[in-house]
Write a protein that holds these residues in place. Structure first.
Motif, PDB file in Angstrom:
ATOM      1  N   MET A 125       0.854  -1.244  -0.121  1.00 55.66           N
ATOM      2  CA  MET A 125       0.118   0.067  -0.136  1.00 55.66           C
ATOM      3  C   MET A 125       0.942   1.321  -0.044  1.00 55.66           C
ATOM      4  N   MET A 126       1.911   1.074   0.815  1.00 53.31           N
ATOM      5  CA  MET A 126       2.694   2.320   0.719  1.00 53.31           C
ATOM      6  C   MET A 126       3.414   2.660  -0.442  1.00 53.31           C
ATOM      7  N   ARG A 127       3.833   1.348  -1.039  1.00 53.62           N
ATOM      8  CA  ARG A 127       4.734   1.837  -2.444  1.00 53.62           C
ATOM      9  C   ARG A 127       3.939   2.323  -3.394  1.00 53.62           C
ATOM     10  N   GLU A 132       8.971   5.622  -1.377  1.00 52.46           N
ATOM     11  CA  GLU A 132      10.195   4.913  -1.591  1.00 52.46           C
ATOM     12  C   GLU A 132      10.176   3.514  -1.248  1.00 52.46           C
ATOM     13  N   PRO A 133      10.430   2.623  -2.274  1.00 57.44           N
ATOM     14  CA  PRO A 133      10.152   1.134  -1.806  1.00 57.44           C
ATOM     15  C   PRO A 133      11.086   0.551  -0.861  1.00 57.44           C
ATOM     16  N   ASN A 134      12.251   0.989  -0.662  1.00 50.10           N
ATOM     17  CA  ASN A 134      13.242   0.317   0.231  1.00 50.10           C
ATOM     18  C   ASN A 134      12.772   0.996   1.782  1.00 50.10           C
ATOM     19  N   TYR A 135      12.243   2.152   1.920  1.00 48.08           N
ATOM     20  CA  TYR A 135      11.776   2.630   2.981  1.00 48.08           C
ATOM     21  C   TYR A 135      10.593   1.759   3.525  1.00 48.08           C
ATOM     22  N   ALA A 136       9.697   1.769   2.416  1.00 50.16           N
ATOM     23  CA  ALA A 136       8.340   1.079   2.831  1.00 50.16           C
ATOM     24  C   ALA A 136       8.640  -0.335   3.318  1.00 50.16           C
ATOM     25  N   GLY A 137       9.731  -0.963   2.875  1.00 50.90           N
ATOM     26  CA  GLY A 137      10.084  -2.237   3.309  1.00 50.90           C
ATOM     27  C   GLY A 137      10.607  -2.180   4.622  1.00 50.90           C
ATOM     28  N   ALA A 138      11.703  -1.291   4.592  1.00 54.58           N
ATOM     29  CA  ALA A 138      12.372  -1.048   5.917  1.00 54.58           C
ATOM     30  C   ALA A 138      11.253  -0.875   7.184  1.00 54.58           C
ATOM     31  N   LEU A 139      10.527  -0.076   6.837  1.00 51.42           N
ATOM     32  CA  LEU A 139       9.377   0.245   8.150  1.00 51.42           C
ATOM     33  C   LEU A 139       8.715  -0.843   8.326  1.00 51.42           C
ATOM     34  N   SER A 140       8.408  -1.676   7.514  1.00 51.61           N
ATOM     35  CA  SER A 140       7.459  -3.034   7.567  1.00 51.61           C
ATOM     36  C   SER A 140       8.297  -4.050   8.349  1.00 51.61           C
ATOM     37  N   ILE A 382      10.853  -9.657   4.113  1.00 53.40           N
ATOM     38  CA  ILE A 382      10.618  -8.396   3.430  1.00 53.40           C
ATOM     39  C   ILE A 382      11.167  -8.281   2.139  1.00 53.40           C
ATOM     40  N   ALA A 383      12.603  -8.386   2.192  1.00 53.15           N
ATOM     41  CA  ALA A 383      12.942  -8.464   0.834  1.00 53.15           C
ATOM     42  C   ALA A 383      12.616  -9.574  -0.168  1.00 53.15           C
ATOM     43  N   THR A 384      12.421 -10.733   0.133  1.00 52.36           N
ATOM     44  CA  THR A 384      11.732 -11.681  -0.650  1.00 52.36           C
ATOM     45  C   THR A 384      10.345 -11.331  -1.014  1.00 52.36           C
ATOM     46  N   VAL A 385       9.408 -10.774  -0.237  1.00 50.34           N
ATOM     47  CA  VAL A 385       8.033 -10.443  -0.496  1.00 50.34           C
ATOM     48  C   VAL A 385       8.029  -9.353  -1.294  1.00 50.34           C
ATOM     49  N   GLY A 386       8.904  -8.253  -0.990  1.00 49.73           N
ATOM     50  CA  GLY A 386       8.622  -6.867  -1.721  1.00 49.73           C
ATOM     51  C   GLY A 386       9.935  -6.897  -3.031  1.00 49.73           C
ATOM     52  N   SER A 394      18.773  -2.210   4.199  1.00 49.27           N
ATOM     53  CA  SER A 394      19.749  -2.247   5.296  1.00 49.27           C
ATOM     54  C   SER A 394      20.016  -0.835   5.560  1.00 49.27           C
ATOM     55  N   ARG A 395      20.251  -0.044   4.325  1.00 47.55           N
ATOM     56  CA  ARG A 395      20.380   1.470   4.489  1.00 47.55           C
ATOM     57  C   ARG A 395      19.234   2.127   4.912  1.00 47.55           C
ATOM     58  N   ALA A 396      17.872   1.707   4.414  1.00 51.20           N
ATOM     59  CA  ALA A 396      16.886   2.310   4.821  1.00 51.20           C
ATOM     60  C   ALA A 396      16.316   2.149   6.193  1.00 51.20           C
ATOM     61  N   VAL A 397      16.743   0.985   6.697  1.00 48.94           N
ATOM     62  CA  VAL A 397      16.271   0.597   8.118  1.00 48.94           C
ATOM     63  C   VAL A 397      17.144   1.648   9.259  1.00 48.94           C
ATOM     64  N   LEU A 398      18.078   1.989   8.939  1.00 53.80           N
ATOM     65  CA  LEU A 398      19.187   2.738   9.781  1.00 53.80           C
ATOM     66  C   LEU A 398      18.242   3.698  11.104  1.00 53.80           C
ATOM     67  N   PRO A 399      17.565   4.654  10.362  1.00 58.66           N
ATOM     68  CA  PRO A 399      16.789   5.592  11.397  1.00 58.66           C
ATOM     69  C   PRO A 399      15.844   5.040  12.169  1.00 58.66           C
ATOM     70  N   LEU A 400      15.293   3.820  11.650  1.00 58.40           N
ATOM     71  CA  LEU A 400      14.231   3.186  12.572  1.00 58.40           C
ATOM     72  C   LEU A 400      15.197   2.081  13.545  1.00 58.40           C
ATOM     73  N   LEU A 401      16.300   1.773  13.116  1.00 60.83           N
ATOM     74  CA  LEU A 401      17.048   1.011  14.114  1.00 60.83           C
ATOM     75  C   LEU A 401      17.165   2.055  15.038  1.00 60.83           C
ATOM     76  N   ALA A 402      17.730   3.089  14.958  1.00 62.74           N
ATOM     77  CA  ALA A 402      18.183   3.964  16.119  1.00 62.74           C
ATOM     78  C   ALA A 402      17.139   4.236  16.759  1.00 62.74           C
ATOM     79  N   ALA A 403      15.792   4.174  16.370  1.00 58.33           N
ATOM     80  CA  ALA A 403      14.658   4.256  17.438  1.00 58.33           C
ATOM     81  C   ALA A 403      14.373   3.168  18.270  1.00 58.33           C
ATOM     82  N   GLU A 404      14.715   2.181  17.698  1.00 57.05           N
ATOM     83  CA  GLU A 404      14.817   0.719  18.614  1.00 57.05           C
ATOM     84  C   GLU A 404      15.796   0.698  19.658  1.00 57.05           C
ATOM     85  N   ILE A 405      16.946   1.051  19.276  1.00 56.72           N
ATOM     86  CA  ILE A 405      17.931   1.124  20.261  1.00 56.72           C
ATOM     87  C   ILE A 405      17.702   2.127  21.454  1.00 56.72           C
TER      88      ILE A 405
END
Length: 429
Positions: A125-127, A132-140, A382-386, A394-405
């Motif tokens: 839905m986001m795509r 941006e596809p990588n961000y949609a996948g990273a957030l998912s 997510i990489a397989t499904v999307g 891996s690059r797009a997930v960095l800000p989300l990874l920072a939030a989880e840390i």
């Protein structure tokens, strides 16, 4: 000799690409046979003993309940409700992604189930909406990691089996606040990215009647976690029995809504059986490996090493968290949990760290590892499904990874985040 053989073989087979469940089995078997000090019959005994547990019966029940709820079509109802509730906010579909994962976590208790189900749907839905596809996948991928934190959680059931100082009910209570904080942190990160990238929400805000209708449609799904937690807190049933109740509720719901037929039910049973078999195989192998580590006094040696470096409780907690985070990068979540709990748990206890706080620190660490390469199982789903490249994800997930840390740091620094609620309900030591 046995300790060296065990550790060297484990890491050697891991580097060669053997699945971690078999690296534990091969390393344990060869170490026992080569040393000759232990009877090899201990291997089948420990394999069976690892899964011969009443609390462990909750795992297949929760897996089956999740599959039944998805087959009933309630995932789509949750999506509509989340979209009506927060879809109009800046970066609306991203917030929908976060909210639906929080709601689905109360049903599945599994990050992989979330990633392959509702998160994958919202990603598409986001795509389609221009994200941006990588961000949609990273957030998912990131939102899917809320699944093992908010109860019911399969990881917490396994943890309680590995550490008799905590109960499943206590862990369920301990996970509520960190899970909510994880959702808020990811929503804040999504807002930041949405402002930066210019992502907007839906043009028209849902009316009160639309929100009410979608809430009523999603109500049966949202009722399940309330039934589970209410029954446990009220003393009506144990966490294991709660899994059976959840399965019965999902089955009756599917029959009442006429969304389950013979063909669907067969598919659900097969999928749940395969998933359960995989989990139990990991638990059995890890129980042999974990027992050997304890027999060889590796936890005691590690505790002595840490004691020699520092006696400060907070420093020790950070050292344990760093060690667990590194392990989570290379070892899959479930076997890592079973291996690390008997190794690191006694160290935490020795330094006066609350067992529930340590448990939440470890579970959070390992769920964060699910979205970090090189293993990162949720990223690969997510990489397989999307149909996305793992490098871009891996690059797009960095800000989300920072939030989880950041949430992980809060759990380490503020013990009450994970201990206040269990203490209030009488589940704390």
């Amino acid at each position: 000799m046995m300790a060296k053989t065990l550790i060297i073989l484990f890491f050697a087979t891991l580097v060669l690409g053997m699945p971690v469940v078999f690296t534990m089995g091969v390393a344990s078997t060869v170490a026992i046979l080569v040393d000759g000090a232990l009877n090899p019959l201990l291997i089948p005994q420990r394999l069976f003993g690892g899964i011969n547990s009443f609390p462990l019966m909750a795992v297949p029940f929760f897996i089956l309940a999740s599959e039944l709820m998805t087959a009933c079509g309630l995932t789509a109802a949750l999506l509509r409700f989340a979209n009506d509730l927060v879809g109009h906010i800046r970066g609306g579909l991203g917030h929908v992604n976060v909210l639906v994962s929080m709601l689905f976590a109360g049903i599945s208790g599994s990050a992989l189930a979330d990633a392959a189900g509702p998160s994958a749907i919202v990603m598409r839905m986001m795509r389609n909406a221009g994200y941006e596809p990588n961000y949609a996948g990273a957030l998912s991928a990131a939102t899917a990691t809320i699944g093992p934190i908010i109860p019911p959680s399969i990881l917490m059931v396994i943890y309680a089996i590995s550490d008799n100082r905590v109960t499943v009910a206590g862990l369920f209570m301990a996970g509520i606040v960190p899970g909510l904080l994880m959702g808020l942190a990811l929503a804040a990160a999504n807002h930041y990215v949405s402002v930066k990238k210019g992502y907007r929400g839906r043009e028209k805000r849902a009316s009160g009647s639309e929100v009410t209708r979608s809430a009523l449609a999603a109500g049966p799904a949202m009722l399940m976690p309330l039934i589970i937690l209410g029954g446990i807190l009220g003393g009506v049933f144990t966490p294991t029995e709660a899994g059976a109740v959840a399965t019965a509720y999902a089955l009756l719901l599917g029959l009442a809504m006429r969304t389950l037929n013979g063909s669907k039910l067969y598919t659900v049973l097969v999928r749940a059986s395969v998933t359960t078999s995989s989990v139990l195989l990991i638990v059995a192998m890890a129980s042999v490996f974990g027992w050997l580590l304890t027999y060889l006094q590796i936890p005691q040696s590690l505790a002595a090493l840490i004691s020699g470096a520092t006696t400060d409780r907070l420093t020790v907690l950070f050292l344990l968290a760093g060690f667990a985070l590194v392990c989570g990068l290379f070892i899959d979540t479930l076997p890592a949990l079973i291996i690390l709990t008997p190794v690191l748990g006694p160290i935490a206890l020795q330094f006066g760290i609350d067992p529930l706080q340590f448990a939440m620190m470890l579970v959070l660490n390992l769920t964060i590892g699910m979205i970090t390469p090189p293993v990162g199982p949720v990223l690969f789903v997510i990489a397989t499904v999307g149909r996305l490249k793992i490098e871009g994800l891996s690059r797009a997930v960095l800000p989300l990874l920072a939030a989880e840390i950041l949430v992980l740091l809060l759990v380490i620094l503020v013990p009450d985040i994970s201990t206040a609620l269990p203490r209030f309900f009488g589940f704390s030591n």
